[in-house]
Design an enzyme around this catalytic site. Sequence first.
Site, PDB file in Angstrom:
ATOM      1  N   TYR A 109       0.892  -1.255   0.090  1.00  0.00           N
ATOM      2  CA  TYR A 109      -0.047   0.000   0.042  1.00  0.00           C
ATOM      3  C   TYR A 109       1.021   1.134  -0.042  1.00  0.00           C
ATOM      4  CZ  TYR A 109      -3.386   3.291   1.731  1.00  0.00           C
ATOM      5  OH  TYR A 109      -4.287   4.342   1.951  1.00  0.00           O
ATOM      6  N   ASP A 152      -2.350  -1.282  -3.967  1.00  0.00           N
ATOM      7  CA  ASP A 152      -2.541   0.012  -4.189  1.00  0.00           C
ATOM      8  C   ASP A 152      -1.152   0.962  -4.472  1.00  0.00           C
ATOM      9  OD1 ASP A 152      -3.414   2.638  -4.455  1.00  0.00           O
ATOM     10  OD2 ASP A 152      -4.676   2.728  -2.621  1.00  0.00           O
ATOM     11  N   HIS A 256     -12.246   1.920  -4.062  1.00  0.00           N
ATOM     12  CA  HIS A 256     -11.253   1.093  -4.972  1.00  0.00           C
ATOM     13  C   HIS A 256     -12.153   0.085  -5.436  1.00  0.00           C
ATOM     14  CE1 HIS A 256      -7.175   3.037  -4.214  1.00  0.00           C
ATOM     15  NE2 HIS A 256      -7.844   3.573  -3.198  1.00  0.00           N
TER      16      HIS A 256
END
Length: 265
Positions: A109, A152, A256
């Site tokens: 992330y 991500d 998302h």
Amino acid sequence: MTTSIKIASWNINSVRFRIDIVERFLTEAAPDILCLQETKVIDGDFPKAPFERLGYKHIVLHGQRMHHGVAIVSKLPLAEDDRLDWQANGEARHVGVRLQNGMRLENVYVPAGGDIPDRDENPKFGQKLDFIARMTEWSETLNDMPVLLVGDFNVAPLESDVWSHKQLLKVVSHTPVEVETLAKMQAANDWVDLGRRFVPAPERLYTWWSYRAKDWAASDRGRRLDHMWASPALAPAATEHTVFEHCRSWLKPSDHIPIMTEFAL
């Protein structure tokens, strides 16, 4: 004997708040492994029971209270997990495991980087660039290992990865310096961008839509912030890539959506 493995990734933006749609996704898409980002929960409070009930009995966590956090839940055995601190500040942003077939799975992330795309005016932006630079150094050490890097990345690298290249050039996630920094990381291990392997540019491909839009689908101001990159040793085994855009319309959605790649190993 060739075995099919489906691996999904999703920035869930609080796994406890959105556990219902996580269970729905697991039931409908049936990945063998799901990598989650922004779980926003310490390891002791992670909701293991719903995953175990669905057969995801192998759970590796790197959590943090209220912020960040990553997790890997799997129907397949996992080993050799690690938690790399690419931001050098203790935030829970990475967890990596090895599957029994020798494949490495790295779940990350990347920091969002704040609102101002200037290292001096906005230290968060500098931290983001430094995070990716450390990932670049790590990428250089992988050699010929079969590795899947998912998560991500908070960067939409291509013009067709955003709703308006021109309007987002100075918006964090699509600035030239971020795109250049991510490209250096991709080159460091010859990573194969699986999303664009299966959906070649300039075709539209988004994984994130802001909560600010009253009707996200109508405005369609999306960005491709979520990625799956395969090392050269693994990329040929990828057989299918799915982008679950309809999940953005589910009840209490994340901003998302999940993505998933199937491998023949």
